[in-house]
Design an enzyme around this catalytic site. Structure first.
Site, short mmCIF file in Angstrom:
data_model
loop_
_atom_site.label_atom_id
_atom_site.label_comp_id
_atom_site.label_asym_id
_atom_site.label_seq_id
_atom_site.Cartn_x
_atom_site.Cartn_y
_atom_site.Cartn_z
N GLY A 104 0.83 -1.19 0.00
CA GLY A 104 0.00 0.00 0.00
C GLY A 104 0.86 1.25 0.00
N GLY B 151 0.22 -5.09 0.56
CA GLY B 151 -0.94 -5.05 -0.31
C GLY B 151 -0.75 -5.77 -1.61
CD GLU C 266 2.26 -5.99 6.33
OE1 GLU C 266 1.76 -5.87 5.21
OE2 GLU C 266 2.91 -7.00 6.69
CG ASP D 244 -3.20 -4.96 5.90
OD1 ASP D 244 -2.10 -5.28 5.38
OD2 ASP D 244 -3.77 -3.89 5.61
#
Length: 359
Positions: A71, A120, A143, A151
């Site tokens: 992301g 992502g 992360e 995630d």
């Protein structure tokens, strides 16, 4: 002409034979995902799902560096500082719904995981039905190094990796190559990068399984299999502190390096990540895990480590994050539990059904 038809668009949509081809098109950012890209991908898949002219979807990244570096975390950093994270929450809602759509897509979804595939990028590839890696693939969920928690369904994927391999990858944030990606269940087939253009072109005129059989070969041997003994033993411990202690005590040099790597990450992120993985193992579906990840991600916006981690790694690039709290022992059970608490009036709700279409 729609934005996705322009060569300057962040997502390019192409059609040849029976292929609907999605190209992530931010090569200077290694195709890092932003909200517009997620919406464009979701719209394309929604349209192609019922389009008989499209029999297979292929996803690739523009440029030579990778499919997707994750992301756009700099924008998340700026959003938290300027607006408390409201835009990031909206992005995650749509991104996680896209991850679920990819996993349930009724047609072959071929993700070409060439080069860097992180965060992502894993979400838009590793939930696909046909996942291709090459000798250039470097796949990671990094992360914990930015004060966040895996995630995009990452805790679902990693919690289902053999033994404790997923725990090792989640806590350390380590990147793996093709062989280890296949071993961990993050990828399916290996195709040499020099054959990718032929491979994707061939998908336009033949059955996907036949094309894969023609181009895929055995992946190069990875590194993790040789370390399974200490990985499975040490990471089975009940807490991050115990895991680190056992890694140091194992006598294996690679285990000691793993422990040192873990201790450089956000203590809060580490403890929440371990809890998320253990909880994800007990959840039956990807949708349930994504619902849990939304709670965790939303709560992470209210803690100091995410802004600090992104600042140190991406904004100032000092690589010296000052975590708060700074020690594992200072992260309370209550702080960990807070990340999993239901969000009144703001649940993702994927497990309850498709819910309302985004606006």
């Amino acid at each position: 002409m729609s934005i996705a038809d322009s060569d300057e668009a962040p997502v390019l949509l192409r059609h040849y034979g029976r292929v609907g081809h999605i190209v992530l098109n931010r090569p200077r950012a290694i195709n890092a995902l932003n909200h517009a890209m997620v919406r464009l991908m979701d719209d394309a898949l929604a349209g192609w799902e019922g389009d008989d002219a499209v029999g297979v979807v292929v996803v690739t990244g523009a440029g030579e560096r990778g499919l997707c570096a994750g992301g756009d975390i700099r924008s998340i950093h700026d959003d938290i500082r300027a607006g408390g994270g409201a835009a990031s929450l909206a992005f995650w809602r749509d991104e996680y719904r896209l991850n679920a759509r990819i996993a349930r897509f009724p047609k072959p979804y071929v993700a070409v995981m060439d080069g860097i595939v992180m965060g992502g990028g894993v979400g838009v590839s590793a939930h696909g039905s046909v996942r291709i890696v090459t000798e250039r693939s470097r796949i990671a969920m990094p992360e914990t190094g930015i004060g966040f928690v895996p995630d995009v369904g990452g805790t679902y994927l990693l919690s289902r990796a053999p033994g404790e391999l997923g725990t090792h990858l989640a806590l350390t944030g380590s990147a793996v190559g093709a062989g280890d990606a296949v071993l961990c269940g993050l990828a399916d087939h290996y195709v040499p990068s020099e054959l990718l253009a032929e491979f994707t072109e061939a998908l336009g005129g033949a059955d996907v399984s036949e094309v894969v059989a023609e181009y895929a070969t055995a992946a190069p041997e990875g590194e993790l299999a040789a370390h399974r003994a200490w990985i499975d033993a040490c990471y089975a411990a009940d807490s991050v502190e115990e895991i680190v202690e056992q890694l140091f005590a194992s006598g294996d040099h690679a285990a000691k390096e793993a422990a040192e790597t873990i201790l450089s990450k956000s203590p809060t992120s580490l403890k929440v990540t371990l809890a998320a993985l253990r909880r994800a193992r007990a959840l039956a579906s990807l949708e349930q895990v994504l619902d849990q990840e939304y709670r965790v991600s939303a709560t992470a916006l209210t803690a100091p480590d995410m802004v600090e981690g992104i600042r140190a790694q991406v904004v100032d690039k000092t690589r010296d994050p000052h975590w708060s709290p700074a020690e594992l022992s200072q992260v309370s059970d209550a702080e960990v539990a807070r990340h999993f608490a239901p969000r009144v009036g703001d649940e993702l709700g994927l497990a309850a059904g498709p819910g309302p279409r985004r606006t």
